[in-house]
Enzyme design. Sequence first.
Site, PDB file in Angstrom:
ATOM      1  N   ARG A   1       0.761  -1.206  -0.202  1.00 51.73           N
ATOM      2  CA  ARG A   1       0.047  -0.054  -0.062  1.00 51.73           C
ATOM      3  C   ARG A   1       1.044   1.184  -0.002  1.00 51.73           C
ATOM      4  NH1 ARG A   1      -4.261  -1.544  -1.928  1.00 51.73           N
ATOM      5  NH2 ARG A   1      -5.128   0.508  -1.331  1.00 51.73           N
TER       6      ARG A   1
ATOM      7  N   ASN B   1      12.434  -0.082   3.575  1.00 50.19           N
ATOM      8  CA  ASN B   1      11.746  -1.072   2.552  1.00 50.19           C
ATOM      9  C   ASN B   1      12.970  -1.553   1.727  1.00 50.19           C
ATOM     10  OD1 ASN B   1       9.669  -2.127   0.807  1.00 50.19           O
ATOM     11  ND2 ASN B   1      10.548  -0.580  -0.725  1.00 50.19           N
TER      12      ASN B   1
ATOM     13  N   HIS C   1      13.314  -3.292  -2.128  1.00 50.99           N
ATOM     14  CA  HIS C   1      12.677  -3.123  -3.488  1.00 50.99           C
ATOM     15  C   HIS C   1      13.374  -3.905  -4.476  1.00 50.99           C
ATOM     16  CE1 HIS C   1      10.548  -1.072  -6.302  1.00 50.99           C
ATOM     17  NE2 HIS C   1      11.340  -0.975  -7.125  1.00 50.99           N
TER      18      HIS C   1
ATOM     19  N   THR D   1      10.538   7.459   2.607  1.00 52.05           N
ATOM     20  CA  THR D   1       9.953   8.771   2.526  1.00 52.05           C
ATOM     21  C   THR D   1       8.792   8.840   1.891  1.00 52.05           C
ATOM     22  OG1 THR D   1      11.236   9.317   0.697  1.00 52.05           O
ATOM     23  CG2 THR D   1      12.431   9.312   2.718  1.00 52.05           C
TER      24      THR D   1
ATOM     25  N   GLN E   1      19.217 -12.751  -2.923  1.00 50.30           N
ATOM     26  CA  GLN E   1      19.880 -11.530  -2.753  1.00 50.30           C
ATOM     27  C   GLN E   1      19.128 -10.768  -1.517  1.00 50.30           C
ATOM     28  OE1 GLN E   1      23.163 -11.618  -3.143  1.00 50.30           O
ATOM     29  NE2 GLN E   1      22.606 -13.656  -3.996  1.00 50.30           N
ATOM     30  N   GLU E   2      17.953 -10.774  -1.718  1.00 52.40           N
ATOM     31  CA  GLU E   2      17.061 -10.076  -0.742  1.00 52.40           C
ATOM     32  C   GLU E   2      17.476 -10.754   0.652  1.00 52.40           C
ATOM     33  OE1 GLU E   2      12.978  -9.070  -1.939  1.00 52.40           O
ATOM     34  OE2 GLU E   2      13.539  -9.567  -3.973  1.00 52.40           O
TER      35      GLU E   2
END
Length: 179
Positions: free
Chosen positions: A72, A88, A90, A122, A154-155
């Site tokens: 969201r 976060n 990404h 942000t 890798q995350e």
Amino acid sequence: APLGIPPLHLLVDPRRAARGRRDVEMVLAKPAGDPVVDHRPHKGDRAAFETELIRTIDAAEPDILCLAGFMRILTEGFTGHYAGRMLNIHPSLLPKYRGLHTHARAIEAGDTVAGCTVHEVTAELDGGPILGQARVPVRPDDTPETLAARVLTQEHRLYPEALRRFALGDRTRFDLPTG
Ligand code: NHR
């Protein structure tokens, strides 16, 4: 806590939780069955959803929030409330490919390198300061699914390292060595 960091409390992913996916709630310090905030009753009213989310999260008095698969878009009311303490991950090498469908876009563009980024959240969507990145090759026969799976490994390496550094007050940007 192995890193000298207190355990994380909770992260709320209303979309997946609503589907019964308890595994992505990342409830580490509390038993399963904790309250989960569902955005759907707040359809068309992001502020009302976020007010409930903030109430739920702040009850746990978290030091740092880590979004993972949170889908969201957050208003500046929420990002301002957690400014300087929300991360976060990404699935692209930001600033490339903000937003959704990152793997399909990287393949479509003919990129030979892809990866993931941990950044501060942000008000600017996927635009906050970059903390760390990890790279993977794009193979000629990749589909968005095969590339996503390679990036995901890798995350799982990048996020703990980025969180470790951030929790220690280190906000200098780093690249995870491949391997
Ligand atoms: N909010 C702010 N203000 N800033 C960021 O950097 C944010 C954010 C909210 C989520 C994660 C991001 C990602 O890693 C994230 C970063 C969802 C969307 C989106 O378009 C975009 C980016 C990200 C997550 N969401 C749609 C919406 O209307 C819903 C899409 C869907 O349900 O499939 O909220 O990718």
